[in-house]
Every structure is written in structure tokens, then in C-alpha cells.
Design a protein around this motif. Structure first.
Motif, short mmCIF file in Angstrom:
data_model
loop_
_atom_site.label_atom_id
_atom_site.label_comp_id
_atom_site.label_asym_id
_atom_site.label_seq_id
_atom_site.Cartn_x
_atom_site.Cartn_y
_atom_site.Cartn_z
N GLY B 259 5.63 -2.77 10.74
CA GLY B 259 6.70 -2.70 9.75
C GLY B 259 6.38 -3.50 8.51
O GLY B 259 6.61 -3.06 7.39
N TRP B 260 5.84 -4.69 8.71
CA TRP B 260 5.50 -5.51 7.56
C TRP B 260 4.46 -4.83 6.68
O TRP B 260 4.48 -4.95 5.48
N SER B 262 4.25 -1.67 6.25
CA SER B 262 4.74 -0.43 5.64
C SER B 262 6.00 -0.65 4.82
O SER B 262 6.70 0.29 4.52
N GLN B 263 6.30 -1.90 4.45
CA GLN B 263 7.59 -2.13 3.81
C GLN B 263 7.78 -1.33 2.52
O GLN B 263 8.88 -0.86 2.25
N LYS B 264 6.74 -1.14 1.76
CA LYS B 264 6.87 -0.38 0.51
C LYS B 264 7.24 1.08 0.79
O LYS B 264 8.12 1.65 0.17
N LEU B 266 8.56 2.22 3.37
CA LEU B 266 9.82 2.31 4.09
C LEU B 266 10.94 2.77 3.16
O LEU B 266 11.71 3.66 3.48
N VAL B 267 11.00 2.17 1.99
CA VAL B 267 12.06 2.49 1.04
C VAL B 267 11.97 3.97 0.68
O VAL B 267 12.94 4.70 0.74
N LYS B 276 12.37 4.70 -5.40
CA LYS B 276 10.94 4.42 -5.22
C LYS B 276 10.65 3.00 -5.67
O LYS B 276 11.24 2.51 -6.59
N PHE C 113 13.14 -3.96 12.07
CA PHE C 113 12.14 -3.41 12.97
C PHE C 113 12.40 -3.75 14.43
O PHE C 113 11.60 -3.42 15.31
N ILE C 173 16.04 -1.97 -0.31
CA ILE C 173 16.23 -0.88 -1.27
C ILE C 173 16.80 -1.41 -2.58
O ILE C 173 16.34 -1.03 -3.66
#
Lengths: 333, 276, 290
Positions: B259-260, B262-264, B266-267, B276, C113, C173
Motif C-alpha cells: 500500500g505504501w 502504491s499510494q499515488k 491509489l487516489v 489525479k 490498508f 484524496i
């Protein structure tokens, strides 16, 4: 190898007709340039020939064979795109060799051909690099290399120089012309730049709104434009057009005279005008004038002709260089 | 930044941000810490922060008593399997929508999205009955199928937004170069889209790993992934804090790390490209 | 912009995804609709009969439905309030330059997560447990009576747990949206004499409105279906105090085996979700260029 003929080819996107139906014969080994303002359908026409778009009507023949519905890859044509369209994840070697790999050629043969093309294009030292590590001109050469190795029946160029800076553009123009001399393969080249068209083409096809305005050699078009559109499009600076009484004197709706066909004098001449802006290029001086009773005109003077803003000078058109146009815009012979 | 922020202000924000960050992270930290305590220390009052005897025995015991590894492998197989299957179905679809759009493409995309909004309870009973009758209940295969279908819209959408960024001219060039459609997708599109495909894969593994409606309802002992396995600790007799912590730590650690990374993405993935 | 061949190929390549999703949507959903009109209990196989709107009448007049409906709204509304307000505040905080930005960001998004069953159990046992939970220790330390969160205010406790899971999402977000705010625009407003508060109201908030809407809509979709957290903490109880629509349908169909009634409830849930979905789709559809 390499003759292409278009018979009543048309293209419609939804409700808009981009090309209403057009005939054109391209001979083997010719360097043909499609030129016209943006949106005139020149790129669409090239993509129809390439097979990247379907024709809406008509027939495309390559070497006498109907190719209208043949897949792009099977037409034996190679294309160089405006953005070069190199494969960013492959080395230069792989990029150039890609069409051969797709043709299932064996590895040794691919290497031989790729290295041959690379040495023609001065890319030998860059074969292992990725496109991202190359300059614009080098990328352009890779794109050309990828086209060359296939020994295509014809090369298609879609505004290949428009992403390069001015100096490089002149260089590449020469290189492409030289390549044509060497290979003697048919080349179809699309551009909106009439200078490229004039300097490179054997045959220029001037397009406007999907219609062919005129086909001919560069000098044909320069000396005998068939109508006002071609007259205005070919030549730089643009031809001056004069309407009204002055045109009527020549039995025409409009007359045209190129800036380089005006003789200038400080003492005598047919027309009299005031200098607005004088652009000194060194070898030449372009004068933007306001001519009495006629209006704005451009004239070319030699670099030594010494004038500046506000000067009054005389102009005389060279009688044998006056182009006459009818009310429909067509040239009167 | 045209303006230099004063160093004092910067320190104040640093303190505030770190306090909030640590507070939010605290439950996870506490879980990890407790997993190294003995059961007695785990419920000791007052609880000790670091002054306890560190032990790894909880990890061993979780594995021994409940075959933790099997559930872990269930999670791996189910989340990876459903994501890969989803990618295989979605890559061609996203190619079609990105590079050969029709006036209806937008509607198809929106419709796919709408299937994602179907609440799972709306189809729980038929799926449960169908699975019961076809023997898919409590099998990895069954869960792979369901999770693939659930995440397919997100996969298609994410790939679509990534493919849109690839210039179509490059694909046309490959067509001129004699590539068949298969060559085009395998040799040109896929390698160029690797970053996009990788983040799609990552996000979907995370979503599938943590999916807790279907995994709880469609599995029993055999195919239960970690979500369902951990749920078995909710019964009062299983109240062993240290072991619960050890099992939890192992269940969240791999996904936390992914997860860390893929954080970008993720949004982008979770908002269907709207932010974006 | 392509040839007939590529268009045909495109249609072929789209079809597996389309057919699968179409099947996934239509087949089970129409079965649910069909079941919802039947008297159908799994404990009494073979006794299925047409029941008309009976299931809907029972489900919609059941007091449990009303409390589930209320709980669903409270759960969604409560979590949204916490996460949106908290997300804006955290976003603004983390958008400032400070030391260790990357690490704090990682700490903040971590709860997203954590799988729902883990976070629910960790909160239930290690924090909210009235005997051994950390909150109980803290209360005793302060000389107060420990509070039995899940027994006394189960719904509130679940809202807390779910909000902890979703706060990272809204923060991430909104932070992303904040970072896309043109700094020149901010500087221009400063030149125009706007203070921090009016800058926030007139520049930042309008810029965030889109992201806030997206956060609200997407979270609503997920929050309507909260399930695992309820299952492992309270089982919907005590009574129906923490039962939401999703859990009610689950209980009716898989615990009481009342397929007909559960299906009717499922359809009600679908209709509720659709109302939200329509707004979300408009939002996303508006800025989708094909």
C-alpha cells in the motif's frame, strides 16, 4: 515498384466530408509533397494511403494492385510519423529491427540490415540507447531507419520535421532529399510548410478542403498557379493581390504580383507608396508598404536598398510577371 | 515556494503533523507491539510500552494451532489469482476503449462503473445458492471468480486511464511495421504500459486481500483467506490478545508495504480518474 | 479513427469483459428480484410459492427495518462527517512544508490498508474492551469507571472504527487535490489582500469541492455496505442497535434462511445505493472525455 494511384478516393467522418472524391497518380520513384493549410485533409489522405484509415469510397492501387482493403502492414509502405512514434521501451537497434522481427526474419539478417541502415543514418554509435536518450534529430533518423530497413515500395512522411527546431529542420530536409537521391524510392511527404514543399518535391499536390487545387512541379506552381489559392500559398513572402480599378485595367477581377517581381525606385515608377515596416534580412529587405489607391503590399528589395519607416518610394510590377485571375478565382491564361 | 517559511512555524507544523500521524498510526503500532508480548503482559494493567520481555512465541503458536500459513496462502492465491484473471480480461477491453473509441465507449465505461455500485447484499442470496449447488462454496476458485468480477470495473478503468496516456501513433507505427494485433498488444502496448499495469495490479491485490464481504460469506474452514480467519478470533473463548496481534500483524504487513508503494495510484484508482 | 478491421477487433476484445459484467449484473439480480416475490425458506425446501409483495410488506413494516435504516443513515452520515472534516484539516496540515513529510504521510494512510476484520477486532479487544482494553486502562488510571463501548453505544463505536479506516482515504484524496492547487493562484489572492481565512473560503474550498464530492460519493457507496466490522464486533446487537441494512439482509437470509424476505431487503438496498450512484456517475461522467 512504388507507383500509387488514387481513384475517386473519398473519406467521410460521421457527418463531415474530409475528402470529397479525389484522383491522383503518383509515379514510381517520385518525391511527392502534399501541402496545404491545416485541416485541408492532407494527413487524412496519407493515412488512407497507409491503410490506417478506411476509405469511404474509391480505390487505392499500389503497383497496379488494388490495395483498398489490405491491412497497413501488407501494403509494403513505411511511414515516418510526426511524433516519430518510436517504441520507448526498445533500444534503437530493436526499434529499427522491429518491422523485420515482425516479418519473422532471422536474427543475423536483422542485425545485418539494422547495422546497414544505422551506418547510412550515422546512428551506429547509438544502437544500444533508448529513444529517450536521443536528441530530436537522432530520433527522427531512427524513425527513418525503421522505415528504410523494410525496403518499402514507398515512404510516407507525416510532417516529420515539425517537432524540430529551425536549424535542424534545414539539415534534415537535406538529409531526406539525399536519401531520396540514393534510394530512388517513391516518397510521399505531408507538410503545411510551402518551403519544405518547394525545396524537396518533384511534384507538389496542393490541397484545400480535401480537394486538389493543383498538381505540378515546384516551378510550375510558382510560375503558373492555376488559381488564387495556389498563387497565395506558394511563394514567400506571399503574392500581393490587387482588386478593383487596377485589376480591371488588366481585364481581370484580380491581379497578383509577387514581392520579388516589383521593381523599386526612389525616383520613378507606376505606383507610389509609403514604407511601413522594413525587415532587413541582410541579403534582402522585405518592405511592407501602403500603396496609394491600392493598399497594403509587400515588396522585396535587395539588401542594399536603403529605406526606413515613412519613406515614399515608387514601385513597378514586371509586366510579364503579373498573374491575372477571374471572378471565380481561376487564373486567366 | 517563493517565500521562505519561518523555521519556527515549520517546527510547529512538524510537531502537529507528527502528533496526528502517530495518533492515527497508534492502533497498528500497538498491535505490532502486543504481538511480541506474552498473553499475561498483553492484558497487564497498566500496560507497558517497551519494558516487557520480547517474545516471538505468539507467531509460532498462531501457525501451530490454526495452520495460519494455509489461510495466508488462500489470501495470496485468491487476491493474486483474481487480479491476474481480471488483467487478462481487462487489458484487451481497455485497449479497445482507449484506442478504438466509438460514440458508445463512454456509456460502456460508465455502465461498467455502475456494476461496481451494486451493493453485494443485492446479489448475496443467488450467488450463495449458485455456489452451493455447483460446489464452489468454500473453494478458492469460487472466490477468485467473484473477486475478479467485483474488481473488473476498477481494473478496466485504471488501465483505460493509463492507456489513454500512450500516444496512438506508436501503435499505428507498429501496425505499419507489420505487427498483428497480438504483437501490438504484447510487444508494444504492454511493455509501454508496465508502470500503469503494475499499479493496477498492486491496488487490486490490496482490494482483494482486504475484501471482507464475500470472503466471509462464501468460505468456511477450507478456503478461508485471512479476512475470514481473523474473524474467527471474535468468539470470546478465542480472546488471546497477543496471538490475535500476531495473526493480525502477519495479515496486514504485506499489504501495508504494498500500500505504501502504491499510494499515488491509489487516489487515481479509487476515484476512477476523477482526482489525479 | 481507425479501420474497420481494428474496430471489429476492438469489439471482440471488449466482449469478454462486457459479457461477464453483464452476466454478473443481470443473472443474480434478476434471481434476487424473483426470489423477493416468493415465500422461500431454505429450512423448508420445496414449499416455495408465489407471495406477491408480501416479503416487501413484511420487510418494510418490520421495526428492525426502521432501526436498520436509521443505523445505516447514522453510520454513513457519522463516518462522512468525521472523515470529510478530518480529511480537510489533515490535508491542510500535511500540505504545509515540515520535517519528515513522507513518513507522516505513510503513517496517516496506513489504516486504509488494514483489513476490516483486523481493525474491528483490534479496536474491539485491545482498545474498547471494558476490562483489558487500553481505554479501560486509561479510565482506571484517571480514576474513572471504564466505559463499555460496544455494549453501551455500539453504533457509535462502530462509527469510530470505520471512520479510522476511511480517514486516510479522504485525507489522501483531499491532499492530492490540495497539491494540484496552483500556487500562483494563492499568491495572486495574497497580493489582492486575502487573509488565510478568506483565502481558504474563496480559493481553497472551491478548488476542493470536486474532490470532496468524490470522497462523499465513493465513501457512501462503500459505507452503505459496511458488514465485516459489524459481524465481528457486535453481530448487529444488542438487539438491532447496530444492525444496518446490509447486515439485516445477511441475517435474514443466511442466519434465518428466509430467502424471500432477504431478497426483498436486498432489492431495497440496491435501490438505496442506486440513488447515490446516479449522482456519482454524473460527477465522473462529466469529466470523462473519450
Amino acid at each position: 515498384m512504388g507507383s500509387i494511384s488514387l481513384k475517386q478516393v473519398s473519406k467521410v467522418f460521421g457527418d463531415t466530408t474530409v475528402i470529397p472524391g479525389l484522383d491522383l497518380q503518383i509515379e514510381e520513384g517520385e518525391f511527392v509533397v502534399f501541402v496545404g493549410p491545416s485541416g485541408c485533409g492532407k494527413s487524412t489522405l496519407l493515412r488512407l494511403i497507409a491503410g490506417l484509415e478506411d476509405v469511404s469510397g474509391g480505390v487505392i492501387e499500389i503497383d497496379g494492385r488494388d490495395a483498398t482493403t489490405i491491412a497497413p502492414a501488407k501494403r509494403g509502405l513505411a511511414m515516418v510519423f510526426q511524433s516519430y512514434a518510436l517504441y520507448p521501451h526498445m533500444s534503437v537497434r530493436k526499434n529499427i529491427g522491429f518491422p523485420l522481427k515482425m516479418a519473422k526474419m532471422d536474427k543475423a539478417e536483422i542485425d545485418r540490415k539494422v547495422e546497414g541502415a544505422a551506418s547510412v543514418l550515422n546512428l551506429t554509435d547509438y544502437l544500444e540507447r533508448r529513444p529517450g536518450q536521443l536528441s530530436g534529430g537522432q530520433r527522427q533518423r531512427v524513425a527513418i531507419g525503421r522505415a528504410i530497413v523494410r525496403d518499402p515500395a514507398a515512404f510516407l512522411f507525416d510532417e516529420p520535421l515539425s517537432n524540430l527546431d529551425a536549424a535542424l529542420r534545414v539539415n534534415m530536409r537535406l538529409e531526406i532529399s539525399e536519401l531520396h537521391q540514393q534510394l530512388q524510392t517513391t516518397m510521399i511527404y505531408v507538410t503545411h510548410d510551402q518551403v519544405e514543399a518547394m525545396t524537396m518535391a518533384d511534384k507538389i499536390v496542393v490541397l484545400q478542403a480535401g480537394r486538389i487545387e493543383q498538381v505540378g512541379s515546384p516551378l510550375d506552381l510558382y510560375h503558373k498557379p492555376r488559381n488564387r489559392f495556389v498563387a497565395g500559398f506558394i511563394g514567400s513572402p506571399k503574392m500581393n493581390f490587387i482588386e478593383g480599378a487596377e485589376a480591371a485595367r488588366h481585364d481581370a477581377a484580380a491581379i497578383g504580383i509577387r514581392p520579388e517581381h516589383l521593381s523599386l525606385s526612389k525616383t520613378e515608377g507606376d505606383w507610389k507608396g509609403t514604407v511601413g515596416v522594413a525587415e532587413h534580412l541582410g541579403s534582402d529587405t522585405f518592405l511592407h508598404l501602403n500603396v496609394d489607391d491600392i493598399g497594403a503590399m509587400t515588396a522585396r528589395a535587395s539588401g542594399e536598398f536603403d529605406v526606413s519607416h515613412g519613406d515614399r518610394i515608387f514601385l513597378s510590377p514586371r509586366a510579364d510577371k503579373i498573374h491575372r485571375f477571374g471572378a471565380d478565382g481561376n487564373a486567366i491564361p | 515556494m517563493a517565500r521562505a517559511t519561518s523555521i519556527q512555524r515549520r517546527w510547529m507544523i512538524t510537531i502537529a503533523a507528527w502528533s496526528v500521524g502517530l495518533l492515527i498510526f497508534f492502533p497498528i503500532f500497538w498491535t505490532i507491539l502486543t504481538s511480541f508480548k506474552t498473553e499475561a503482559e498483553a492484558i497487564a494493567s497498566p500496560p507497558s510500552l517497551f519494558a516487557f520481555e520480547w517474545t516471538l512465541e505468539n507467531y509460532g503458536e498462531v501457525q501451530e494451532r490454526s495452520n495460519y500459513f494455509r489461510h495466508f496462502m488462500n489470501s495470496v492465491v485468491i487476491s493474486l489469482g483474481s487480479t491476474l484473471l481480471g488483467l487478462i480480461i481487462a487489458v484487451p477491453a481497455a485497449w479497445a476503449m482507449a484506442f478504438s473509441p466509438t460514440p458508445r465507449t463512454k456509456d460502456v465505461l460508465m455502465w461498467m462503473l455502475s456494476t461496481k455500485m451494486l451493493p453485494p447484499v443485492g446479489v448475496l442470496i443467488p450467488i450463495y445458492l449458485m455456489f452451493r449447488d455447483t460446489g464452489l462454496l468454500d473453494t478458492r476458485t469460487g472466490l477468485v471468480i467473484v473477486l475478479t468480477l467485483i474488481n473488473l470495473p476498477i481494473i478496466v478503468w485504471m488501465l483505460y486511464t493509463y492507456f489513454k496516456e500512450i500516444p496512438g501513433e506508436i501503435l499505428e507505427a507498429s501496425r505499419m511495421d507489420g505487427a498483428t494485433l497480438r504483437d501490438e498488444i504484447i510487444h508494444v502496448l504492454t511493455p509501454m504500459a508496465v508502470p500503469g499495469i503494475a499499479s493496477t495490479l498492486l491496488l487490486n491485490v490490496i482490494l482483494s486481500w482486504n475484501e471482507a464481504f464475500w470472503t466471509l460469506n462464501l468460505t468456511a474452514a477450507k478456503a478461508a483467506p485471512l479476512t475470514a480467519f481473523i474473524a474467527s478470533y471474535s468468539s470470546p473463548e478465542g480472546l488471546f490478545y497477543a496471538k490475535l496481534s500476531a495473526a493480525s500483524t502477519m495479515a496486514i504487513a504485506p499489504i501495508l508495504i504494498m500500500g505504501w508503494f502504491s499510494q499515488k495510484q491509489l487516489v487515481r484508482g479509487l476515484t476512477f480518474g476523477a482526482v489525479k | 479513427m481507425s479501420t474497420r478491421q481494428t474496430r471489429t477487433a476492438a469489439r471482440l476484445m471488449m466482449s469478454p469483459a462486457v459479457v461477464l459484467l453483464l452476466g454478473w449484473m443481470i443473472i443474480p439480480l434478476s434471481m434476487t428480484i424473483y426470489f423477493s416475490f416468493l415465500r422461500y425458506n431454505l429450512l423448508m425446501p420445496g414449499t416455495e410459492e408465489w407471495a406477491g409483495l408480501m416479503n416487501y410488506r413484511f420487510f418494510l413494516t418490520d421495526p428492525a427495518f426502521f432501526s436498520a435504516m436509521g443505523n445505516t443513515l447514522l453510520l454513513v452520515g457519522g463516518v462522512l462527517t468525521i472523515t470529510v472534516l478530518g480529511g480537510i484539516a489533515l490535508g491542510l496540515l500535511l500540505d504545509q512544508p515540515f520535517f519528515g513529510q513522507g513518513i507522516v504521510r505513510i503513517l496517516v494512510i496506513a489504516p486504509f490498508f488494514v483489513m476490516p476484520t483486523v481493525s474491528a477486532l483490534v479496536w474491539k479487544n485491545m482498545f474498547m474492551n471494558p476490562v483489558n482494553g487500553l481505554f479501560a486502562h486509561a479510565a482506571k488510571f484517571l480514576g474513572m469507571q471504564p466505559y463499555d463501548f460496544l455494549a453501551v453505544s455500539p453504533l457509535f463505536s462502530i462509527i469510530l472504527i470505520v471512520a479510522w479506516q476511511w480517514l486516510p482515504f479522504s485525507t489522501l484524496i483531499l491532499l492530492t487535490a490540495l497539491q494540484s492547487l496552483d500556487s500562483e493562484q494563492k499568491e495572486a489572492s495574497e497580493m489582492d489582500g486575502a487573509g488565510p481565512v478568506s483565502q481558504f473560503i474563496h480559493i481553497v474550498l472551491p478548488h476542493l469541492s470536486r474532490a470532496i464530492t468524490v470522497v462523499i460519493l465513493i465513501q457512501t457507496i462503500f459505507l452503505l455496505s459496511v458488514f465485516a466490522e459489524i459481524l465481528v464486533t457486535t453481530n448487529g446487537g444488542p438487539g438491532y442497535a447496530s444492525t444496518n441494512i446490509t447486515y439485516l439482509v445477511y441475517a435474514q437470509s443466511l442466519l434465518q434462511f428466509d430467502v424471500g424476505g432477504g431478497s426483498a431487503g436486498g432489492i431495497v438496498a440496491v435501490i438505496l445505493a442506486n440513488i447515490v450512484a446516479i449522482f456519482l456517475m454524473r460527477m465522473i461522467g462529466k469529466n470523462l472525455e473519450v
